[in-house]
Design a protein around this motif. Structure first.
Motif, PDB file in Angstrom:
ATOM      1  N   PHE A  86      35.360  52.806  41.257  1.00 54.87           N
ATOM      2  CA  PHE A  86      35.051  51.499  41.838  1.00 54.87           C
ATOM      3  C   PHE A  86      34.453  51.705  43.222  1.00 54.87           C
ATOM      4  O   PHE A  86      34.583  52.774  43.802  1.00 54.87           O
ATOM      5  CB  PHE A  86      36.342  50.679  42.021  1.00 54.87           C
ATOM      6  CG  PHE A  86      37.122  50.438  40.771  1.00 54.87           C
ATOM      7  CD1 PHE A  86      36.957  49.264  40.047  1.00 54.87           C
ATOM      8  CD2 PHE A  86      38.055  51.369  40.321  1.00 54.87           C
ATOM      9  CE1 PHE A  86      37.709  49.030  38.903  1.00 54.87           C
ATOM     10  CE2 PHE A  86      38.796  51.138  39.178  1.00 54.87           C
ATOM     11  CZ  PHE A  86      38.624  49.962  38.468  1.00 54.87           C
ATOM     12  N   ASN A  96      34.687  49.770  47.068  1.00 58.54           N
ATOM     13  CA  ASN A  96      35.370  48.708  47.798  1.00 58.54           C
ATOM     14  C   ASN A  96      34.357  47.935  48.641  1.00 58.54           C
ATOM     15  O   ASN A  96      33.169  48.262  48.659  1.00 58.54           O
ATOM     16  CB  ASN A  96      36.544  49.247  48.628  1.00 58.54           C
ATOM     17  CG  ASN A  96      36.132  50.147  49.773  1.00 58.54           C
ATOM     18  OD1 ASN A  96      34.977  50.213  50.161  1.00 58.54           O
ATOM     19  ND2 ASN A  96      37.091  50.868  50.317  1.00 58.54           N
ATOM     20  N   THR A 133      33.771  54.726  47.621  1.00 56.78           N
ATOM     21  CA  THR A 133      34.191  54.824  46.237  1.00 56.78           C
ATOM     22  C   THR A 133      35.681  55.135  46.144  1.00 56.78           C
ATOM     23  O   THR A 133      36.263  55.754  47.040  1.00 56.78           O
ATOM     24  CB  THR A 133      33.402  55.904  45.467  1.00 56.78           C
ATOM     25  OG1 THR A 133      33.577  57.156  46.119  1.00 56.78           O
ATOM     26  CG2 THR A 133      31.938  55.556  45.374  1.00 56.78           C
ATOM     27  N   MET A 182      38.949  47.561  33.794  1.00 54.20           N
ATOM     28  CA  MET A 182      38.377  47.707  35.131  1.00 54.20           C
ATOM     29  C   MET A 182      38.141  46.337  35.788  1.00 54.20           C
ATOM     30  O   MET A 182      38.441  46.146  36.968  1.00 54.20           O
ATOM     31  CB  MET A 182      37.079  48.517  35.092  1.00 54.20           C
ATOM     32  CG  MET A 182      37.299  49.981  34.763  1.00 54.20           C
ATOM     33  SD  MET A 182      35.777  50.951  34.763  1.00 54.20           S
ATOM     34  CE  MET A 182      35.445  51.074  36.531  1.00 54.20           C
ATOM     35  N   ASN A 183      37.642  45.393  35.013  1.00 56.29           N
ATOM     36  CA  ASN A 183      37.427  44.048  35.555  1.00 56.29           C
ATOM     37  C   ASN A 183      38.750  43.399  35.950  1.00 56.29           C
ATOM     38  O   ASN A 183      38.828  42.737  36.988  1.00 56.29           O
ATOM     39  CB  ASN A 183      36.675  43.176  34.560  1.00 56.29           C
ATOM     40  CG  ASN A 183      35.197  43.514  34.501  1.00 56.29           C
ATOM     41  OD1 ASN A 183      34.603  43.934  35.485  1.00 56.29           O
ATOM     42  ND2 ASN A 183      34.604  43.339  33.340  1.00 56.29           N
ATOM     43  N   LYS A 192      39.976  44.930  39.190  1.00 59.33           N
ATOM     44  CA  LYS A 192      39.181  44.410  40.312  1.00 59.33           C
ATOM     45  C   LYS A 192      39.574  42.967  40.640  1.00 59.33           C
ATOM     46  O   LYS A 192      39.781  42.613  41.800  1.00 59.33           O
ATOM     47  CB  LYS A 192      37.692  44.491  39.990  1.00 59.33           C
ATOM     48  CG  LYS A 192      36.784  44.080  41.141  1.00 59.33           C
ATOM     49  CD  LYS A 192      35.325  44.187  40.776  1.00 59.33           C
ATOM     50  CE  LYS A 192      34.996  43.139  39.776  1.00 59.33           C
ATOM     51  NZ  LYS A 192      33.797  42.404  39.878  1.00 59.33           N
ATOM     52  N   LEU A 219      38.530  45.904  46.143  1.00 56.30           N
ATOM     53  CA  LEU A 219      37.535  46.466  45.240  1.00 56.30           C
ATOM     54  C   LEU A 219      36.451  45.429  45.018  1.00 56.30           C
ATOM     55  O   LEU A 219      36.737  44.263  44.754  1.00 56.30           O
ATOM     56  CB  LEU A 219      38.173  46.862  43.907  1.00 56.30           C
ATOM     57  CG  LEU A 219      39.225  47.967  43.992  1.00 56.30           C
ATOM     58  CD1 LEU A 219      39.848  48.210  42.620  1.00 56.30           C
ATOM     59  CD2 LEU A 219      38.643  49.244  44.541  1.00 56.30           C
ATOM     60  N   GLN A 251      33.265  46.343  43.219  1.00 61.39           N
ATOM     61  CA  GLN A 251      32.345  46.644  42.120  1.00 61.39           C
ATOM     62  C   GLN A 251      32.930  47.725  41.230  1.00 61.39           C
ATOM     63  O   GLN A 251      33.505  48.703  41.717  1.00 61.39           O
ATOM     64  CB  GLN A 251      31.019  47.120  42.702  1.00 61.39           C
ATOM     65  CG  GLN A 251      29.967  47.482  41.699  1.00 61.39           C
ATOM     66  CD  GLN A 251      28.698  48.009  42.371  1.00 61.39           C
ATOM     67  OE1 GLN A 251      28.644  48.170  43.592  1.00 61.39           O
ATOM     68  NE2 GLN A 251      27.689  48.289  41.576  1.00 61.39           N
ATOM     69  N   CYS A 252      32.756  47.541  39.917  1.00 61.95           N
ATOM     70  CA  CYS A 252      33.079  48.591  38.949  1.00 61.95           C
ATOM     71  C   CYS A 252      31.832  49.472  38.848  1.00 61.95           C
ATOM     72  O   CYS A 252      30.732  48.965  38.619  1.00 61.95           O
ATOM     73  CB  CYS A 252      33.397  47.993  37.590  1.00 61.95           C
ATOM     74  SG  CYS A 252      34.794  46.848  37.597  1.00 61.95           S
TER      75      CYS A 252
END
Length: 74
Positions: free
Chosen positions: A10, A12, A17, A38-39, A42, A54, A56-57
């Motif tokens: 991910f 931030n 990363t 992952m979503n 986040k 966070l 972005q994946c």
């Protein structure tokens, strides 16, 4: 002995990363399972790497490694 790990990366809000490692992921894990997880991670703000949310994946991969251990007396 073979070890498998799922690495989910991910970014931030600061742009750094952050990689979350899961040992022994299920053999029937699908790409959609990983995307959904992952979503969710986040969205829930479960982790705050370096104090930042966070944003972005980035990527995910399953890494398999073979390890050979030797019982040597030193």
């Amino acid at each position: 002995m073979q070890e498998k790990k799922l690495l989910m990366t991910f970014k931030n809000t600061l742009g750094n990363t952050f990689t979350l490692t899961i040992d022994d992921p299920s053999d029937d894990l699908t790409e959609q399972n990983i995307i959904d997880a992952m979503n969710l991670i986040k969205e829930k703000n479960i982790f705050l790497p370096k104090g930042y949310e966070l944003a972005q994946c980035v990527s995910a991969k399953v890494v398999a490694s073979d390890t050979t251990k030797y019982d040597l007396e030193v």
